[in-house]
Design a protein around this motif. Structure first.
Motif, PDB file in Angstrom:
ATOM      1  N   LEU A 124      -3.730  27.757  -4.727  1.00 47.07           N
ATOM      2  CA  LEU A 124      -3.093  26.481  -5.068  1.00 47.07           C
ATOM      3  C   LEU A 124      -3.734  25.812  -6.272  1.00 47.07           C
ATOM      4  CD1 LEU A 124      -2.636  25.114  -1.441  1.00 47.07           C
ATOM      5  CD2 LEU A 124      -0.813  25.826  -2.996  1.00 47.07           C
ATOM      6  N   GLY A 125      -4.684  26.485  -6.912  1.00 50.21           N
ATOM      7  CA  GLY A 125      -5.285  25.933  -8.129  1.00 50.21           C
ATOM      8  C   GLY A 125      -6.470  25.036  -7.888  1.00 50.21           C
ATOM      9  N   GLY A 126      -7.125  25.177  -6.734  1.00 48.32           N
ATOM     10  CA  GLY A 126      -8.282  24.340  -6.452  1.00 48.32           C
ATOM     11  C   GLY A 126      -9.429  24.568  -7.419  1.00 48.32           C
ATOM     12  N   GLU A 127      -9.577  25.822  -7.894  1.00 47.51           N
ATOM     13  CA  GLU A 127     -10.664  26.103  -8.840  1.00 47.51           C
ATOM     14  C   GLU A 127     -10.481  25.317 -10.129  1.00 47.51           C
ATOM     15  OE1 GLU A 127     -11.184  30.230  -9.559  1.00 47.51           O
ATOM     16  OE2 GLU A 127     -11.796  30.686  -7.500  1.00 47.51           O
ATOM     17  N   ASP A 128      -9.237  25.187 -10.590  1.00 39.68           N
ATOM     18  CA  ASP A 128      -8.984  24.416 -11.813  1.00 39.68           C
ATOM     19  C   ASP A 128      -9.359  22.952 -11.606  1.00 39.68           C
ATOM     20  OD1 ASP A 128      -8.034  26.684 -13.082  1.00 39.68           O
ATOM     21  OD2 ASP A 128      -5.962  26.325 -12.461  1.00 39.68           O
ATOM     22  N   MET A 129      -9.088  22.429 -10.407  1.00 41.92           N
ATOM     23  CA  MET A 129      -9.477  21.043 -10.112  1.00 41.92           C
ATOM     24  C   MET A 129     -10.989  20.871 -10.187  1.00 41.92           C
ATOM     25  SD  MET A 129      -7.024  20.082  -6.893  1.00 41.92           S
ATOM     26  CE  MET A 129      -7.932  18.566  -6.633  1.00 41.92           C
ATOM     27  N   VAL A 130     -11.715  21.853  -9.626  1.00 37.58           N
ATOM     28  CA  VAL A 130     -13.175  21.763  -9.647  1.00 37.58           C
ATOM     29  C   VAL A 130     -13.699  21.858 -11.075  1.00 37.58           C
ATOM     30  CG1 VAL A 130     -15.307  22.902  -8.907  1.00 37.58           C
ATOM     31  CG2 VAL A 130     -13.400  22.657  -7.308  1.00 37.58           C
ATOM     32  N   LEU A 138     -19.255  26.315  -1.688  1.00 32.42           N
ATOM     33  CA  LEU A 138     -19.756  27.216  -2.731  1.00 32.42           C
ATOM     34  C   LEU A 138     -18.661  27.979  -3.463  1.00 32.42           C
ATOM     35  CD1 LEU A 138     -23.081  28.599  -1.246  1.00 32.42           C
ATOM     36  CD2 LEU A 138     -22.695  26.659  -2.752  1.00 32.42           C
ATOM     37  N   PRO A 139     -17.682  28.584  -2.760  1.00 34.27           N
ATOM     38  CA  PRO A 139     -16.636  29.288  -3.517  1.00 34.27           C
ATOM     39  C   PRO A 139     -15.869  28.388  -4.483  1.00 34.27           C
ATOM     40  CG  PRO A 139     -16.585  29.944  -1.208  1.00 34.27           C
ATOM     41  CD  PRO A 139     -17.526  28.794  -1.300  1.00 34.27           C
ATOM     42  N   MET A 140     -15.832  27.081  -4.190  1.00 33.74           N
ATOM     43  CA  MET A 140     -15.170  26.158  -5.106  1.00 33.74           C
ATOM     44  C   MET A 140     -15.940  26.011  -6.418  1.00 33.74           C
ATOM     45  SD  MET A 140     -14.211  22.984  -2.588  1.00 33.74           S
ATOM     46  CE  MET A 140     -13.464  23.186  -0.965  1.00 33.74           C
ATOM     47  N   PHE A 141     -17.285  26.007  -6.314  1.00 32.77           N
ATOM     48  CA  PHE A 141     -18.107  25.649  -7.465  1.00 32.77           C
ATOM     49  C   PHE A 141     -18.636  26.833  -8.254  1.00 32.77           C
ATOM     50  CE2 PHE A 141     -19.242  22.062  -4.382  1.00 32.77           C
ATOM     51  CZ  PHE A 141     -18.172  21.291  -4.810  1.00 32.77           C
ATOM     52  N   GLN A 176     -11.335  32.511   5.680  1.00 29.43           N
ATOM     53  CA  GLN A 176     -10.538  33.280   4.726  1.00 29.43           C
ATOM     54  C   GLN A 176      -9.204  32.609   4.365  1.00 29.43           C
ATOM     55  OE1 GLN A 176     -12.109  35.786   3.156  1.00 29.43           O
ATOM     56  NE2 GLN A 176     -13.756  35.113   4.525  1.00 29.43           N
ATOM     57  N   PRO A 177      -8.390  32.126   5.332  1.00 29.54           N
ATOM     58  CA  PRO A 177      -7.159  31.436   4.926  1.00 29.54           C
ATOM     59  C   PRO A 177      -7.429  30.179   4.117  1.00 29.54           C
ATOM     60  CG  PRO A 177      -7.509  31.253   7.309  1.00 29.54           C
ATOM     61  CD  PRO A 177      -8.462  32.280   6.796  1.00 29.54           C
ATOM     62  N   PHE A 178      -8.504  29.473   4.431  1.00 28.61           N
ATOM     63  CA  PHE A 178      -8.855  28.278   3.661  1.00 28.61           C
ATOM     64  C   PHE A 178      -9.176  28.656   2.218  1.00 28.61           C
ATOM     65  CE2 PHE A 178     -11.462  24.830   2.114  1.00 28.61           C
ATOM     66  CZ  PHE A 178     -10.973  23.695   2.736  1.00 28.61           C
ATOM     67  N   ALA A 179     -10.006  29.703   2.048  1.00 23.89           N
ATOM     68  CA  ALA A 179     -10.390  30.124   0.698  1.00 23.89           C
ATOM     69  C   ALA A 179      -9.186  30.648  -0.088  1.00 23.89           C
ATOM     70  CB  ALA A 179     -11.480  31.196   0.789  1.00 23.89           C
ATOM     71  N   LEU A 180      -8.325  31.426   0.573  1.00 21.00           N
ATOM     72  CA  LEU A 180      -7.134  31.950  -0.103  1.00 21.00           C
ATOM     73  C   LEU A 180      -6.225  30.829  -0.572  1.00 21.00           C
ATOM     74  CD1 LEU A 180      -5.784  35.095   1.822  1.00 21.00           C
ATOM     75  CD2 LEU A 180      -6.275  34.905  -0.616  1.00 21.00           C
ATOM     76  N   ALA A 181      -5.958  29.870   0.316  1.00 18.34           N
ATOM     77  CA  ALA A 181      -5.072  28.758  -0.041  1.00 18.34           C
ATOM     78  C   ALA A 181      -5.674  27.919  -1.160  1.00 18.34           C
ATOM     79  CB  ALA A 181      -4.807  27.902   1.194  1.00 18.34           C
ATOM     80  N   MET A 233       0.940  19.447 -10.249  1.00 20.23           N
ATOM     81  CA  MET A 233       0.470  18.267  -9.524  1.00 20.23           C
ATOM     82  C   MET A 233       0.757  18.370  -8.028  1.00 20.23           C
ATOM     83  SD  MET A 233      -1.162  16.221 -11.441  1.00 20.23           S
ATOM     84  CE  MET A 233      -1.162  14.786 -10.383  1.00 20.23           C
ATOM     85  N   ASP A 234       1.929  18.961  -7.676  1.00 23.82           N
ATOM     86  CA  ASP A 234       2.240  19.110  -6.261  1.00 23.82           C
ATOM     87  C   ASP A 234       1.183  19.949  -5.557  1.00 23.82           C
ATOM     88  OD1 ASP A 234       4.489  17.605  -6.578  1.00 23.82           O
ATOM     89  OD2 ASP A 234       5.843  19.310  -6.832  1.00 23.82           O
ATOM     90  N   ASN A 235       0.761  21.058  -6.209  1.00 21.50           N
ATOM     91  CA  ASN A 235      -0.254  21.916  -5.606  1.00 21.50           C
ATOM     92  C   ASN A 235      -1.584  21.199  -5.448  1.00 21.50           C
ATOM     93  OD1 ASN A 235       1.504  23.997  -5.328  1.00 21.50           O
ATOM     94  ND2 ASN A 235       0.704  25.241  -7.010  1.00 21.50           N
ATOM     95  N   GLU A 236      -1.937  20.355  -6.429  1.00 27.22           N
ATOM     96  CA  GLU A 236      -3.194  19.623  -6.332  1.00 27.22           C
ATOM     97  C   GLU A 236      -3.184  18.673  -5.134  1.00 27.22           C
ATOM     98  OE1 GLU A 236      -3.945  17.729 -10.038  1.00 27.22           O
ATOM     99  OE2 GLU A 236      -4.270  19.605 -11.118  1.00 27.22           O
ATOM    100  N   TRP A 237      -2.033  18.035  -4.891  1.00 31.83           N
ATOM    101  CA  TRP A 237      -1.938  17.153  -3.724  1.00 31.83           C
ATOM    102  C   TRP A 237      -2.061  17.953  -2.432  1.00 31.83           C
ATOM    103  CZ3 TRP A 237      -2.927  12.308  -3.806  1.00 31.83           C
ATOM    104  CH2 TRP A 237      -2.640  11.544  -4.940  1.00 31.83           C
TER     105      TRP A 237
END
Length: 440
Positions: free
Chosen positions: A307-313, A352-355, A298-303, A1-5
């Motif tokens: 941090l698990g952003g793909e799982d959120m999507v 796009l990389p998120m989805f 690139q730093p935005f996509a890496l972070a 949850m911390d990473n999602e925030w």
């Protein structure tokens, strides 16, 4: 949850920095580095050199400055102006004929330059005063110029398609082949709209007066068609044909396109050091802007990924009813809304990389999806309040043309483009037939 925030805070921070006027590239890098440092510590910085080197050493992306050089050379040498003037004269006798000429020139300039700003400014400067003098409705004239200028974002060679090929893992040649028919279909829809206007509302798109047409020397017009239109058309066919036919890789074809644009400028007797200097400066400016955003993303996509952003999507899309079709409709609607506020490059490298992992999981045809996305991103150039084509045209409009004329004029073309997206959505073979037919 911390990473999602942290992920949500990173996205909010990026949007907040953009709202207060920080350039997009800087906002991407700062929000990505801060969120990555909070989540990973210094480890993120250790990963960055390899990611940045991967961008600058990508052989496919080398086609970007070469295609940009080709387009800027044709624009700065006024080859595009001559082509527009000749085609406009040839088609002026039809009701809506000048509008049809602008769409046709938009197709040719899109295939040869691919630069929205250059096309809209060139066409706007040359045709808008003439269209007003000949009685065209200001809104129709402005809408036609803006919409035709954006055709270069879907008709190959296109920077949008080159970057999408990198993001989606498809070859540039495949996407060029897939986009060719949809781009021509869209241009055909624009032409059909103008023809219908000429039939049912002729006062909005009148023909060139008969007295003016009688003054045109037919033999001279034929000579100008051969001289002004044929060389750029042959260059386009040579570049696209070598890519689609598998004779040359996109980067190799782009280098030949740049050489061809140089030779055309020499053939027209317009090559000089000032032209070469202006072309190099324009190429450097546009290419540097694109690459800087790519590097800062690139730093935005890496972070985001770490941090698990793909799982959120994934969780978000799981809540959407309708499975793959529902997810596609949601993505198209989201990209359309983002296009009101963001440029296509930011949308491509943020959203796009998120989805994409979601659709990879569904087994969606990536070529079909890429063309749907490209057509949708093209609308971002036309949609108020931040459509770049609207800003480009407003900067060169003659007195008497208001911002309202431009905004009202593009609305029918936004609807026509949405119709084209719907056609490709319902009939995927419009995009997938040509790549399969040539074995890609």
């Amino acid at each position: 949850m911390d990473n999602e925030w942290i992920v949500l805070g990173m996205i909010a921070g990026f949007l907040g920095l953009m709202i207060i006027g920080i350039p997009v590239a800087i906002a991407l890098a700062v929000s990505g580095f801060v969120a990555g440092y909070i989540g990973f510590g210094p480890m993120l910085f250790n990963l960055m050199p390899a990611r940045l080197y991967g961008v600058v050493s990508n052989y496919t992306l080398l086609a970007i400055p070469l295609f940009v050089f080709m387009g800027v050379m044709l624009e700065k040498s006024r080859v595009a102006e001559d082509m527009l003037d000749t085609i406009g004269t040839a088609m002026g006798g039809l009701k809506g004929g000048m509008g049809l000429a602008i769409v046709l020139v938009g197709v040719l300039m899109g295939a040869s330059t691919g630069i929205v700003g250059a096309t809209v400014v060139t066409v706007g400067l040359l045709t808008l005063p003439t269209l007003m003098r000949r009685g065209y409705a200001p809104s129709v004239a402005c809408g036609t110029i803006c919409a035709s200028g954006t055709l270069g974002q879907i008709i190959p060679p296109s920077l949008v398609l080159i970057l999408l090929s990198d993001i989606m893992g498809e070859s540039v040649g495949t996407l060029f082949a897939a986009a060719l028919i949809p781009g021509l279909v869209l241009a055909g829809i624009y032409c059909a709209y103008l023809i219908l206007l000429g039939m049912f509302m002729p006062k909005l798109v009148p023909a060139v007066p008969l007295e003016e047409r009688r003054k045109i020397n037919k033999a001279e017009l034929r000579r100008k068609l051969i001289r002004d239109v044929l060389p750029p058309v042959l260059l386009v066919f040579a570049v696209l044909g070598s890519i689609v036919g598998g004779i040359a890789a996109p980067t190799e074809a782009a280098s030949m396109g740049a050489l061809g644009a140089l030779l055309i400028a020499v053939g027209f007797g317009r090559m000089n050091m000032q032209l070469l200097k202006d072309t190099m400066h324009g190429t450097l400016t546009i290419s540097a802007m694109v690459y800087f955003i790519l590097l800062c993303a690139q730093p935005f996509a890496l972070a985001f990924r770490g941090l698990g952003g793909e799982d959120m999507v994934h969780s978000l899309f799981d809540m959407i009813p309708g499975g793959e079709v529902g997810a596609l409709l949601f993505l198209m609607a989201l990209l359309f809304v983002l296009g009101f506020f963001l440029e296509w490059i930011e949308i491509s490298y943020i959203a796009l990389p998120m989805f994409l992992p979601v659709f990879i999981g569904y087994g969606t045809d990536m070529v079909w999806l890429a063309i749907l996305i490209a057509m949708n991103l093209q609308m971002s150039f036309l949609t108020p309040p931040f459509g770049w084509a609207l800003f480009f045209l407003k900067g060169v409009t003659p007195p008497g043309i208001t911002t309202r004329d431009i905004y009202v004029g593009v609305l029918p073309f936004v609807l026509l483009q949405a119709m084209a997206v719907a056609v490709i959505f319902v009939f995927p073979s419009v995009a997938t037939w040509l790549p399969k037919a040539i074995g890609w």
